[in-house]
Write a protein that holds these residues in place. Sequence first.
Motif, PDB file in Angstrom:
ATOM      1  N   ASP A  85      33.457 -19.488   3.070  1.00  0.00           N
ATOM      2  CA  ASP A  85      34.485 -19.857   2.086  1.00  0.00           C
ATOM      3  C   ASP A  85      35.808 -20.227   2.756  1.00  0.00           C
ATOM      4  OD1 ASP A  85      32.723 -19.433   0.010  1.00  0.00           O
ATOM      5  OD2 ASP A  85      33.397 -17.370  -0.368  1.00  0.00           O
ATOM      6  N   ASP A  86      36.186 -19.471   3.795  1.00  0.00           N
ATOM      7  CA  ASP A  86      37.434 -19.767   4.508  1.00  0.00           C
ATOM      8  C   ASP A  86      37.383 -21.145   5.161  1.00  0.00           C
ATOM      9  OD1 ASP A  86      38.527 -17.352   3.792  1.00  0.00           O
ATOM     10  OD2 ASP A  86      38.148 -16.368   5.721  1.00  0.00           O
ATOM     11  N   ILE A  87      36.291 -21.421   5.821  1.00  0.00           N
ATOM     12  CA  ILE A  87      36.155 -22.712   6.511  1.00  0.00           C
ATOM     13  C   ILE A  87      36.119 -23.852   5.495  1.00  0.00           C
ATOM     14  CG2 ILE A  87      34.603 -24.131   7.914  1.00  0.00           C
ATOM     15  CD1 ILE A  87      34.043 -21.648   9.586  1.00  0.00           C
ATOM     16  N   THR A  88      35.384 -23.652   4.401  1.00  0.00           N
ATOM     17  CA  THR A  88      35.326 -24.674   3.347  1.00  0.00           C
ATOM     18  C   THR A  88      36.720 -24.916   2.769  1.00  0.00           C
ATOM     19  OG1 THR A  88      33.056 -24.025   2.824  1.00  0.00           O
ATOM     20  CG2 THR A  88      34.232 -25.319   1.174  1.00  0.00           C
ATOM     21  N   GLY A  89      37.466 -23.847   2.527  1.00  0.00           N
ATOM     22  CA  GLY A  89      38.835 -23.967   2.008  1.00  0.00           C
ATOM     23  C   GLY A  89      39.740 -24.730   2.962  1.00  0.00           C
ATOM     24  N   GLN A  90      39.608 -24.457   4.250  1.00  0.00           N
ATOM     25  CA  GLN A  90      40.421 -25.158   5.252  1.00  0.00           C
ATOM     26  C   GLN A  90      40.084 -26.649   5.278  1.00  0.00           C
ATOM     27  OE1 GLN A  90      39.699 -23.141   8.958  1.00  0.00           O
ATOM     28  NE2 GLN A  90      40.756 -21.277   8.309  1.00  0.00           N
ATOM     29  N   LEU A  91      38.797 -26.966   5.163  1.00  0.00           N
ATOM     30  CA  LEU A  91      38.387 -28.377   5.165  1.00  0.00           C
ATOM     31  C   LEU A  91      38.899 -29.108   3.922  1.00  0.00           C
ATOM     32  CD1 LEU A  91      34.755 -27.966   6.518  1.00  0.00           C
ATOM     33  CD2 LEU A  91      36.686 -29.030   7.708  1.00  0.00           C
ATOM     34  N   ILE A  92      38.856 -28.433   2.779  1.00  0.00           N
ATOM     35  CA  ILE A  92      39.372 -29.045   1.550  1.00  0.00           C
ATOM     36  C   ILE A  92      40.880 -29.267   1.668  1.00  0.00           C
ATOM     37  CG2 ILE A  92      39.815 -28.604  -0.903  1.00  0.00           C
ATOM     38  CD1 ILE A  92      37.017 -27.243  -0.974  1.00  0.00           C
ATOM     39  N   GLU A  93      41.569 -28.297   2.238  1.00  0.00           N
ATOM     40  CA  GLU A  93      43.023 -28.420   2.440  1.00  0.00           C
ATOM     41  C   GLU A  93      43.347 -29.587   3.381  1.00  0.00           C
ATOM     42  OE1 GLU A  93      46.779 -27.798   1.516  1.00  0.00           O
ATOM     43  OE2 GLU A  93      45.125 -26.669   0.634  1.00  0.00           O
ATOM     44  N   LYS A  94      42.532 -29.735   4.420  1.00  0.00           N
ATOM     45  CA  LYS A  94      42.715 -30.850   5.357  1.00  0.00           C
ATOM     46  C   LYS A  94      42.584 -32.187   4.634  1.00  0.00           C
ATOM     47  CE  LYS A  94      41.313 -30.047  10.012  1.00  0.00           C
ATOM     48  NZ  LYS A  94      40.271 -30.108  11.034  1.00  0.00           N
ATOM     49  N   GLN A  95      41.593 -32.284   3.755  1.00  0.00           N
ATOM     50  CA  GLN A  95      41.375 -33.517   2.993  1.00  0.00           C
ATOM     51  C   GLN A  95      42.559 -33.811   2.073  1.00  0.00           C
ATOM     52  OE1 GLN A  95      37.611 -33.194   0.957  1.00  0.00           O
ATOM     53  NE2 GLN A  95      36.519 -32.671   2.833  1.00  0.00           N
ATOM     54  N   LYS A  96      43.046 -32.773   1.378  1.00  0.00           N
ATOM     55  CA  LYS A  96      44.178 -32.958   0.472  1.00  0.00           C
ATOM     56  C   LYS A  96      45.422 -33.412   1.231  1.00  0.00           C
ATOM     57  CE  LYS A  96      42.928 -29.574  -3.083  1.00  0.00           C
ATOM     58  NZ  LYS A  96      43.271 -28.261  -3.657  1.00  0.00           N
ATOM     59  N   THR A  97      45.682 -32.761   2.366  1.00  0.00           N
ATOM     60  CA  THR A  97      46.849 -33.113   3.184  1.00  0.00           C
ATOM     61  C   THR A  97      46.754 -34.561   3.661  1.00  0.00           C
ATOM     62  OG1 THR A  97      47.028 -30.818   3.919  1.00  0.00           O
ATOM     63  CG2 THR A  97      48.183 -32.468   5.229  1.00  0.00           C
ATOM     64  N   ALA A  98      45.566 -34.955   4.119  1.00  0.00           N
ATOM     65  CA  ALA A  98      45.368 -36.334   4.583  1.00  0.00           C
ATOM     66  C   ALA A  98      45.597 -37.316   3.437  1.00  0.00           C
ATOM     67  CB  ALA A  98      43.968 -36.502   5.166  1.00  0.00           C
ATOM     68  N   ASP A  99      45.083 -37.003   2.247  1.00  0.00           N
ATOM     69  CA  ASP A  99      45.286 -37.882   1.080  1.00  0.00           C
ATOM     70  C   ASP A  99      46.764 -38.049   0.757  1.00  0.00           C
ATOM     71  OD1 ASP A  99      42.715 -38.708   0.427  1.00  0.00           O
ATOM     72  OD2 ASP A  99      42.323 -36.951  -0.842  1.00  0.00           O
ATOM     73  N   GLU A 100      47.506 -36.936   0.771  1.00  0.00           N
ATOM     74  CA  GLU A 100      48.940 -36.989   0.463  1.00  0.00           C
ATOM     75  C   GLU A 100      49.699 -37.823   1.488  1.00  0.00           C
ATOM     76  OE1 GLU A 100      50.105 -32.883   0.309  1.00  0.00           O
ATOM     77  OE2 GLU A 100      48.974 -32.507  -1.542  1.00  0.00           O
ATOM     78  N   LYS A 101      49.389 -37.619   2.760  1.00  0.00           N
ATOM     79  CA  LYS A 101      50.083 -38.368   3.813  1.00  0.00           C
ATOM     80  C   LYS A 101      49.741 -39.849   3.744  1.00  0.00           C
ATOM     81  CE  LYS A 101      50.729 -34.588   7.072  1.00  0.00           C
ATOM     82  NZ  LYS A 101      50.374 -34.032   8.379  1.00  0.00           N
ATOM     83  N   ILE A 102      48.484 -40.164   3.447  1.00  0.00           N
ATOM     84  CA  ILE A 102      48.088 -41.573   3.317  1.00  0.00           C
ATOM     85  C   ILE A 102      48.865 -42.223   2.178  1.00  0.00           C
ATOM     86  CG2 ILE A 102      46.194 -43.081   2.579  1.00  0.00           C
ATOM     87  CD1 ILE A 102      44.315 -41.296   4.246  1.00  0.00           C
ATOM     88  N   LYS A 103      48.990 -41.512   1.060  1.00  0.00           N
ATOM     89  CA  LYS A 103      49.722 -42.041  -0.087  1.00  0.00           C
ATOM     90  C   LYS A 103      51.187 -42.299   0.280  1.00  0.00           C
ATOM     91  CE  LYS A 103      50.494 -41.116  -4.981  1.00  0.00           C
ATOM     92  NZ  LYS A 103      50.305 -40.179  -6.087  1.00  0.00           N
ATOM     93  N   GLU A 104      51.813 -41.346   0.990  1.00  0.00           N
ATOM     94  CA  GLU A 104      53.204 -41.509   1.427  1.00  0.00           C
ATOM     95  C   GLU A 104      53.354 -42.729   2.342  1.00  0.00           C
ATOM     96  OE1 GLU A 104      54.615 -37.949   3.339  1.00  0.00           O
ATOM     97  OE2 GLU A 104      54.111 -36.712   1.601  1.00  0.00           O
ATOM     98  N   LEU A 105      52.429 -42.872   3.293  1.00  0.00           N
ATOM     99  CA  LEU A 105      52.502 -43.991   4.235  1.00  0.00           C
ATOM    100  C   LEU A 105      52.317 -45.333   3.528  1.00  0.00           C
ATOM    101  CD1 LEU A 105      50.540 -42.431   7.214  1.00  0.00           C
ATOM    102  CD2 LEU A 105      52.939 -43.134   7.239  1.00  0.00           C
ATOM    103  N   GLU A 106      51.433 -45.377   2.545  1.00  0.00           N
ATOM    104  CA  GLU A 106      51.224 -46.620   1.794  1.00  0.00           C
ATOM    105  C   GLU A 106      52.491 -46.994   1.019  1.00  0.00           C
ATOM    106  OE1 GLU A 106      47.702 -47.896   0.441  1.00  0.00           O
ATOM    107  OE2 GLU A 106      46.751 -47.139   2.250  1.00  0.00           O
ATOM    108  N   GLN A 107      53.167 -45.985   0.446  1.00  0.00           N
ATOM    109  CA  GLN A 107      54.418 -46.245  -0.264  1.00  0.00           C
ATOM    110  C   GLN A 107      55.489 -46.743   0.710  1.00  0.00           C
ATOM    111  OE1 GLN A 107      55.187 -42.495  -2.181  1.00  0.00           O
ATOM    112  NE2 GLN A 107      53.962 -42.991  -3.974  1.00  0.00           N
ATOM    113  N   LYS A 108      55.547 -46.129   1.877  1.00  0.00           N
ATOM    114  CA  LYS A 108      56.517 -46.539   2.900  1.00  0.00           C
ATOM    115  C   LYS A 108      56.254 -47.981   3.325  1.00  0.00           C
ATOM    116  CE  LYS A 108      58.068 -45.288   7.543  1.00  0.00           C
ATOM    117  NZ  LYS A 108      57.851 -44.383   8.689  1.00  0.00           N
ATOM    118  N   LYS A 109      54.980 -48.311   3.515  1.00  0.00           N
ATOM    119  CA  LYS A 109      54.607 -49.673   3.898  1.00  0.00           C
ATOM    120  C   LYS A 109      55.040 -50.680   2.834  1.00  0.00           C
ATOM    121  CE  LYS A 109      50.465 -51.334   4.864  1.00  0.00           C
ATOM    122  NZ  LYS A 109      49.039 -51.444   5.117  1.00  0.00           N
ATOM    123  N   THR A 110      54.792 -50.351   1.576  1.00  0.00           N
ATOM    124  CA  THR A 110      55.175 -51.232   0.468  1.00  0.00           C
ATOM    125  C   THR A 110      56.680 -51.444   0.458  1.00  0.00           C
ATOM    126  OG1 THR A 110      53.298 -50.437  -0.823  1.00  0.00           O
ATOM    127  CG2 THR A 110      55.045 -51.550  -2.030  1.00  0.00           C
TER     128      THR A 110
END
Length: 133
Positions: A85-110
């Motif tokens: 469960d801990d490892i799964t939670g960490q992986l899900i958190e990694k995915q969420k963080t990556a999604d948020e950063k990608i969204k920020e970078l796309e806005q910055k690019k625009t």
Amino acid sequence: MRMRASSSSVNMAAPVDLELKKAFTELQVKMIDTQQKVRMADLQIEQLTRVKKHATLTSTEIAALPDGTRMYEGVGRMFILQSKDDITGQLIEKQKTADEKIKELEQKKTYLERSVKEAEDNIREMLMSRRAQ
């Protein structure tokens, strides 16, 4: 007299040319800077996409394992025993963080692309107004 009249018209045209030249130079510098920032954002988006994909694949593989499976997390040169469960939670958190950063970078690019377009439009308007005079 004729020489003076033509030289005064040259003097009036020179400030206009200098102003346009300065505007073009500023635009060129801004465009080069923006293009570099856009390339950096693209590279960061690529990297984050890879991280997200890796986390997703790892999460899929872990989901297939039985609940009692001993799992270890790599930390530097050592491995620490973690629950599934801990490892799964960490992986899900990694995915969420990556999604948020990608969204920020796309806005910055625009934003960067829009600011360069506005600068180009301003210079275009300046050229049109000079031609109209």
